[in-house]
Design a protein around this motif. Sequence first.
Motif, short mmCIF file in Angstrom:
data_model
loop_
_atom_site.label_atom_id
_atom_site.label_comp_id
_atom_site.label_asym_id
_atom_site.label_seq_id
_atom_site.Cartn_x
_atom_site.Cartn_y
_atom_site.Cartn_z
N GLY A 6 0.79 -1.23 0.00
CA GLY A 6 0.00 0.00 0.00
C GLY A 6 0.82 1.27 0.00
O GLY A 6 0.29 2.36 0.16
N ALA A 7 2.13 1.15 -0.21
CA ALA A 7 2.95 2.36 -0.33
C ALA A 7 3.12 2.66 -1.81
O ALA A 7 3.80 1.95 -2.51
CB ALA A 7 4.32 2.15 0.31
N ALA A 8 2.47 3.71 -2.27
CA ALA A 8 2.44 3.91 -3.71
C ALA A 8 3.71 4.52 -4.25
O ALA A 8 4.07 4.32 -5.38
CB ALA A 8 1.26 4.77 -4.09
N ASN A 9 4.38 5.31 -3.45
CA ASN A 9 5.62 5.91 -3.93
C ASN A 9 6.79 5.39 -3.13
O ASN A 9 7.22 6.00 -2.16
CB ASN A 9 5.56 7.43 -3.83
N PRO A 10 7.31 4.24 -3.58
CA PRO A 10 8.35 3.58 -2.81
C PRO A 10 9.49 4.54 -2.45
O PRO A 10 10.08 4.44 -1.40
CB PRO A 10 8.84 2.48 -3.74
N GLY A 11 9.73 5.49 -3.33
CA GLY A 11 10.85 6.39 -3.08
C GLY A 11 10.57 7.41 -2.00
O GLY A 11 11.48 8.01 -1.46
N LEU A 12 9.30 7.66 -1.69
CA LEU A 12 8.99 8.74 -0.77
C LEU A 12 8.07 8.34 0.36
O LEU A 12 7.43 9.18 0.99
CB LEU A 12 8.39 9.92 -1.54
N SER A 13 7.97 7.06 0.63
CA SER A 13 7.22 6.61 1.80
C SER A 13 7.97 7.05 3.06
O SER A 13 9.14 7.41 2.99
CB SER A 13 7.10 5.09 1.78
N ALA A 14 7.29 7.00 4.18
CA ALA A 14 7.93 7.37 5.45
C ALA A 14 9.18 6.52 5.68
O ALA A 14 10.23 7.01 6.06
CB ALA A 14 6.95 7.22 6.59
N GLU A 15 9.06 5.21 5.40
CA GLU A 15 10.20 4.31 5.57
C GLU A 15 11.37 4.76 4.69
O GLU A 15 12.52 4.77 5.11
CB GLU A 15 9.85 2.87 5.19
N SER A 16 11.02 5.10 3.46
CA SER A 16 12.06 5.46 2.52
C SER A 16 12.72 6.77 2.90
O SER A 16 13.93 6.94 2.76
CB SER A 16 11.46 5.55 1.13
N LEU A 17 11.92 7.71 3.39
CA LEU A 17 12.49 8.99 3.83
C LEU A 17 13.45 8.77 5.00
O LEU A 17 14.53 9.33 5.05
CB LEU A 17 11.38 9.96 4.22
N ALA A 18 13.03 7.91 5.92
CA ALA A 18 13.90 7.62 7.07
C ALA A 18 15.17 6.92 6.60
O ALA A 18 16.28 7.22 7.06
CB ALA A 18 13.15 6.75 8.08
N ALA A 19 15.01 5.99 5.65
CA ALA A 19 16.18 5.27 5.14
C ALA A 19 17.13 6.23 4.44
O ALA A 19 18.35 6.13 4.56
CB ALA A 19 15.73 4.17 4.17
N ARG A 20 16.55 7.20 3.70
CA ARG A 20 17.39 8.16 2.99
C ARG A 20 18.15 9.04 3.99
O ARG A 20 19.31 9.36 3.79
CB ARG A 20 16.53 9.00 2.05
N GLU A 21 17.46 9.41 5.05
CA GLU A 21 18.10 10.23 6.08
C GLU A 21 19.27 9.46 6.71
O GLU A 21 20.36 10.00 6.92
CB GLU A 21 17.06 10.55 7.16
N GLN A 22 19.02 8.19 6.98
CA GLN A 22 20.04 7.32 7.55
C GLN A 22 21.25 7.23 6.61
O GLN A 22 22.40 7.35 7.03
CB GLN A 22 19.41 5.93 7.77
N LEU A 23 20.94 7.09 5.33
CA LEU A 23 21.96 7.05 4.28
C LEU A 23 22.79 8.32 4.32
O LEU A 23 24.01 8.29 4.25
CB LEU A 23 21.23 6.95 2.94
#
Lengths: 443, 443
Positions: free
Chosen positions: B328-345
């Motif tokens: 159910g996450a339509a924008n894999p690149g900008l889901s909350a998880e992905s934003l957190a992962a990007r921040e971690q990166l």
Amino acid sequence: MTAPRTIGIGILGLGTVGQGVWKHLTEKQTDLESRLGVKLDLRRVAVRDLKKKRAVKVPSTKTTRDPLEVVDDPKVHVVCELIGGTTIARELTLRALRAGKVVVSANKALLCQHGPEIFDAVRRHGGQFLFEASVAGGIPIIKAIREGLVANRFELIVGILNGTCNHILTRMGEDSLSFADALKEAQQLGYAETDPTLDIDGIDAFHKASILAWLAHGKWAPRARTLVEGIRNIGPADIDFARRFGFALKHLAVIRRDFKAGWMTVGVYPALVPNRDILARVSGVNNGITLRGDVVGATTLTGRGAGGDATASAVIGDIVDAIAALTGAANPGLSAESLAAREQLGRQVRMANLDEIVSPFYLRLSLLDKAGVSEGIYRIFSKHKVSIARVIQYEHPNQGRGTVTLSTYPVNEAKMSKVLTELRRLKTVLEEPVVLRIFSPES
Amino acid sequence: MTAPRTIGIGILGLGTVGQGVWKHLTEKQTDLESRLGVKLDLRRVAVRDLKKKRAVKVPSTKTTRDPLEVVDDPKVHVVCELIGGTTIARELTLRALRAGKVVVSANKALLCQHGPEIFDAVRRHGGQFLFEASVAGGIPIIKAIREGLVANRFELIVGILNGTCNHILTRMGEDSLSFADALKEAQQLGYAETDPTLDIDGIDAFHKASILAWLAHGKWAPRARTLVEGIRNIGPADIDFARRFGFALKHLAVIRRDFKAGWMTVGVYPALVPNRDILARVSGVNNGITLRGDVVGATTLTGRGAGGDATASAVIGDIVDAIAALTGAANPGLSAESLAAREQLGRQVRMANLDEIVSPFYLRLSLLDKAGVSEGIYRIFSKHKVSIARVIQYEHPNQGRGTVTLSTYPVNEAKMSKVLTELRRLKTVLEEPVVLRIFSPES
């Protein structure tokens, strides 16, 4: 799913991009609705001047001078922020995001300066912030990095991100204009602003580069640690050096990442690009970006980097993604609605007939080496009114045969087929003719 | 959402592409898991020969000779069909789709011949069929047409879709090889099969072209109404004609649509492409596709069109899309998880120091016209061990000054900065030096 079946869209700003979005959204509304399985409601457009003459007509019942009438309208689910700047645009963006809405933005400066604040609001309130239009106009570069090439780590992202600079450098390099003349021309053509500073001093490209760097590497590049140079100093001696040694002069954004050493660099500057590199061939106001990923290798995307229509294409792409997300259809292109819509579309198409397919042709004929042979050949072309553009004729000494290679002006396949049938019947045509089409994007 | 939080992935076939998928999925597993907010379970791989030596090691507990152990495993949600062919592959694909699973496929022939049946199964059973890998390897062309450029109708899609043909034609055109020699070389390099028919007679390109035509226009082009030609007949006279008149010889797929007249054409054939066209610059085994949309204008995507890694990049992109849809996450690149992962990166990256940024440089110096001036300049370069690659020196008669333009071998920014500081101090250097970087993809 309790997703809304009517999606309200609001637009802030009716400049070139805003007008493009309105125009193409209304034109494609039926098609998009059937693909997405929702109704689209283009509810409201906020403008600065209600009376201004514009190329696109928006009903006066839908325009307002108060942007809050767009942002606060509970029936507006998707807000397109197309006013630019970083003050009012920031307030309106955050206000919409805090209401859990989707904001679609072309505003690179805003994202670059307030990215963390914006995405924090996204996370807290469950909205979305989509920004395909902020970098490289209609080229789907954000989506490529974020989704299509998600398997990759990018050790190099290099691009021509500012069309104004590229136009000026192309004119200087290919047509030997001075910087001043090329800039003046760009301004006359509407490619450069009256105050061209943001473009030609590299600020615009820096904003775009930092968005790409953040997307790929999760870090906002501080301006102070980024080399940002424009193109004001480029002169004829530089162009000459480049030309002599096989380079093109381009204004590049370069993002390198060393995964072992743990660093990245972001730089925006004029550079000499080897002619063999595809970016050397990106000319005029076009943009081009090469991504080098550890899995995919090098991939390059090019196209129009700015302009109302190209940018509108990106904005609408984001709107469609947003709607798919709101309605739970993750692959807008392949949902059941979309498959049905595509099938419906297919019913309206037929395969072209041969007299509808037109291009210039190239022919190679192997001919008997005898007087009058050429005349017999050309008589057939002339009979079918096929004009010949270029000819090279060879003799093959002592073999009693010759070769004619020729190209035609555009002609349809049916007519060319008749010409070929008659050519084959000639005793003087010794082998099956070789026939190639000449690709002509214009025909 | 009751979406599974562990996503099971099964792979059918462990050839070049299958190995690439396994390799990169395992390497990127942690990163993808944190972006997607799920666990990935690479459950099972079906192979023909359990004993075969492969570059990639898959634990023997995970391999099976029975593809049904993959397709029927209730814990496998995503099936990657990478065996090819249209018999067993068709059965397995339909079986997985009828179980409501996601099938990710690189199989152009299957899609082209059984598209309607496949999508019918998708619609009836709620699964997904994703096929980015079927056209142009790692270039995200399907996603561009389907999503990024969804606002557009495409009047022209033209592409170089077969890397084998393009490699052969590039070698014939640029290096004057004969067709036979170029083909032989392509086979030795592994770019062409022992039986090269599918590639060089245009069948492979036809399959890809009809997928793009269907995607853009909703209609499967019948083979009988499609011009399909290969490159066997191309000879030196053709190459010569092309070269003389400013063309490159390319094997093209051309999809034109006339929206007013209601027709489309699909053609696959060798053609003369004007050198100014970006496709003329797509060389070797690369692919390139130009899309001309009514909103965006012309956009071109180029990159590696085949090979295990490039194709794996596309397969993994599809897997990520599929998982986003399942969860159910339509924008894999900008889901909350992905934003957190990007921040971690981002926390793992620092900006590079000046001694870590290396490139060749170009300098333009304005110099006093006097004996010994050059020596003073070159002494500074030599002191800092910066090697000079090329020099052009001009005199400006009667002005008492000269211009030196030069390029260096790669050197880091810190060192170049020292050189510049010393150059500026010289009384014989009359103006601020102009400094350009030379873009070097390799450095």
